[in-house]
Design a protein around this motif. Structure first.
Motif, short mmCIF file in Angstrom:
data_model
loop_
_atom_site.label_atom_id
_atom_site.label_comp_id
_atom_site.label_asym_id
_atom_site.label_seq_id
_atom_site.Cartn_x
_atom_site.Cartn_y
_atom_site.Cartn_z
N ASP A 1 39.23 -47.56 -3.47
CA ASP A 1 38.88 -46.20 -3.05
C ASP A 1 37.68 -46.23 -2.11
O ASP A 1 37.65 -45.54 -1.09
N CYS A 2 36.68 -47.02 -2.47
CA CYS A 2 35.48 -47.14 -1.63
C CYS A 2 35.82 -47.75 -0.28
O CYS A 2 35.35 -47.28 0.76
N LEU A 3 36.63 -48.79 -0.30
CA LEU A 3 37.05 -49.44 0.94
C LEU A 3 37.84 -48.48 1.80
O LEU A 3 37.61 -48.38 3.01
N TYR A 4 38.74 -47.73 1.20
CA TYR A 4 39.53 -46.75 1.93
C TYR A 4 38.61 -45.72 2.59
O TYR A 4 38.75 -45.40 3.77
N SER A 5 37.66 -45.21 1.82
CA SER A 5 36.72 -44.22 2.35
C SER A 5 35.89 -44.78 3.49
O SER A 5 35.69 -44.12 4.52
N THR A 6 35.42 -46.01 3.34
CA THR A 6 34.63 -46.64 4.39
C THR A 6 35.42 -46.76 5.69
O THR A 6 34.90 -46.50 6.77
N ILE A 7 36.68 -47.11 5.57
CA ILE A 7 37.51 -47.34 6.76
C ILE A 7 38.06 -46.04 7.34
O ILE A 7 38.04 -45.84 8.56
N HIS A 8 38.50 -45.12 6.49
CA HIS A 8 39.22 -43.95 6.97
C HIS A 8 38.42 -42.66 7.04
O HIS A 8 38.81 -41.74 7.75
N ARG A 9 37.35 -42.57 6.30
CA ARG A 9 36.55 -41.33 6.31
C ARG A 9 35.19 -41.63 6.88
O ARG A 9 34.16 -41.46 6.23
N VAL B 1 31.00 -49.45 -0.86
CA VAL B 1 31.64 -50.62 -1.47
C VAL B 1 30.59 -51.43 -2.23
O VAL B 1 30.81 -51.81 -3.39
N LEU B 2 29.45 -51.67 -1.62
CA LEU B 2 28.38 -52.41 -2.30
C LEU B 2 27.86 -51.63 -3.50
O LEU B 2 27.59 -52.21 -4.56
N ASP B 3 27.71 -50.32 -3.33
CA ASP B 3 27.23 -49.49 -4.44
C ASP B 3 28.19 -49.58 -5.62
O ASP B 3 27.76 -49.67 -6.77
N HIS B 4 29.49 -49.57 -5.34
CA HIS B 4 30.49 -49.68 -6.42
C HIS B 4 30.37 -51.03 -7.13
O HIS B 4 30.40 -51.08 -8.37
N ILE B 5 30.25 -52.09 -6.36
CA ILE B 5 30.11 -53.42 -6.96
C ILE B 5 28.85 -53.49 -7.81
O ILE B 5 28.89 -53.95 -8.96
N GLU B 6 27.73 -53.03 -7.28
CA GLU B 6 26.47 -53.05 -8.02
C GLU B 6 26.58 -52.23 -9.31
O GLU B 6 26.17 -52.69 -10.37
N GLN B 7 27.14 -51.03 -9.20
CA GLN B 7 27.27 -50.17 -10.38
C GLN B 7 28.17 -50.81 -11.43
O GLN B 7 27.88 -50.75 -12.63
N SER B 8 29.23 -51.47 -11.00
CA SER B 8 30.15 -52.13 -11.92
C SER B 8 29.47 -53.27 -12.69
O SER B 8 29.87 -53.61 -13.80
N LEU B 9 28.44 -53.85 -12.09
CA LEU B 9 27.72 -54.96 -12.71
C LEU B 9 26.43 -54.53 -13.40
O LEU B 9 25.66 -55.36 -13.88
N MET C 1 33.30 -42.81 -6.49
CA MET C 1 34.56 -43.49 -6.26
C MET C 1 34.97 -44.20 -7.55
O MET C 1 34.15 -44.76 -8.24
N THR C 2 36.26 -44.22 -7.78
CA THR C 2 36.73 -44.79 -9.03
C THR C 2 37.05 -46.27 -8.94
O THR C 2 36.91 -46.99 -9.90
N THR C 3 37.51 -46.74 -7.79
CA THR C 3 37.86 -48.16 -7.65
C THR C 3 37.24 -48.72 -6.37
O THR C 3 36.84 -47.99 -5.48
N LEU C 4 37.23 -50.03 -6.32
CA LEU C 4 36.76 -50.71 -5.13
C LEU C 4 37.63 -50.35 -3.92
O LEU C 4 37.13 -50.13 -2.82
#
Length: 153
Positions: A6-14, A69-77, A1-4
Motif C-alpha cells: 500500500d505504501c509503495l503504491y501510494s509513493t508511486i501513484h499518488r 515505505v520507510l515509515d511502515h518498515i520502521e513502525q513494523s519493527l 497504510m496497512t501494508t508495505l
C-alpha cells in the motif's frame, strides 16, 4: 497504510511527480514501475506477480520525497526514523541547540494538551501531533549529535 505494498503504491501513484518522470529518474521502465506497486498475485486476483526491486527503493524515495515505505518498515519493527541531525555546531552553539530542543518539546506538549482537551483526537490532530513529535525528536537528536561529535570549538 496497512501494508508495505500500500505504501509503495501510494509513493508511486499518488505523488506530485508523474509516473513517467519517476520511472526515468530511478532508471526503470514505466510499465514495470506501474506493475511493481500492484498487489501480489497471492493477495489479489488483480496482482501481476511483478516485484519492486529493492535496489530501486532508495532512488524512489529520494525522487519522490515520500518516506511512507520507510515509515511502515520502521513502525513494523517498533522503531522510528527521524531526519538526520543538522550540521555540527560549536560549543557556543550548544545552548541554542538546547533551547531549540526544549522549545520543540514544549510545542509538542502544548499541542497535545490542546488536542486532548475535548477528550477526543481527530485524524488531523493526530497527524499534527506526530509531525510536532518528529520535529521535537529531531531537535533533541541534533543536540545529542552535536554534543557527541568530539572536540567542539
Amino acid at each position: 497504510m496497512t501494508t508495505l505494498k500500500d505504501c509503495l503504491y501510494s509513493t508511486i501513484h499518488r505523488n506530485r511527480k508523474p509516473l513517467k518522470l519517476i520511472a526515468e529518474e530511478i532508471g526503470m521502465s514505466e510499465n514495470y514501475l506501474l506493475r511493481a506497486a500492484l498487489p501480489d498475485t497471492e493477495e489479489s486476483d488483480t496482482g501481476t506477480g511483478c516485484r519492486f526491486p529493492l535496489k530501486k527503493l532508495v532512488p524512489l524515495i529520494r525522487e519522490t520525497d515520500d518516506f511512507s515505505v520507510l515509515d511502515h518498515i520502521e513502525q513494523s519493527l517498533g522503531r522510528i526514523a527521524i531526519k538526520a541531525p543538522l550540521a555540527a555546531a560549536t560549543n557556543s552553539g550548544l545552548p541554542r541547540l538546547t533551547m531549540q530542543a526544549v522549545k520543540e518539546f514544549g510545542e509538542l506538549c502544548g499541542d497535545l494538551d490542546a488536542s486532548i482537551a475535548d477528550g477526543t483526537l481527530t485524524d488531523n490532530e493526530i497527524a499534527h501531533i506526530k509531525a510536532e513529535g518528529y520535529e521535537a525528536c529531531q531537535a533533541i537528536m541534533t543536540l545529542l549529535h552535536n554534543i557527541g561529535i568530539g572536540k567542539l570549538k
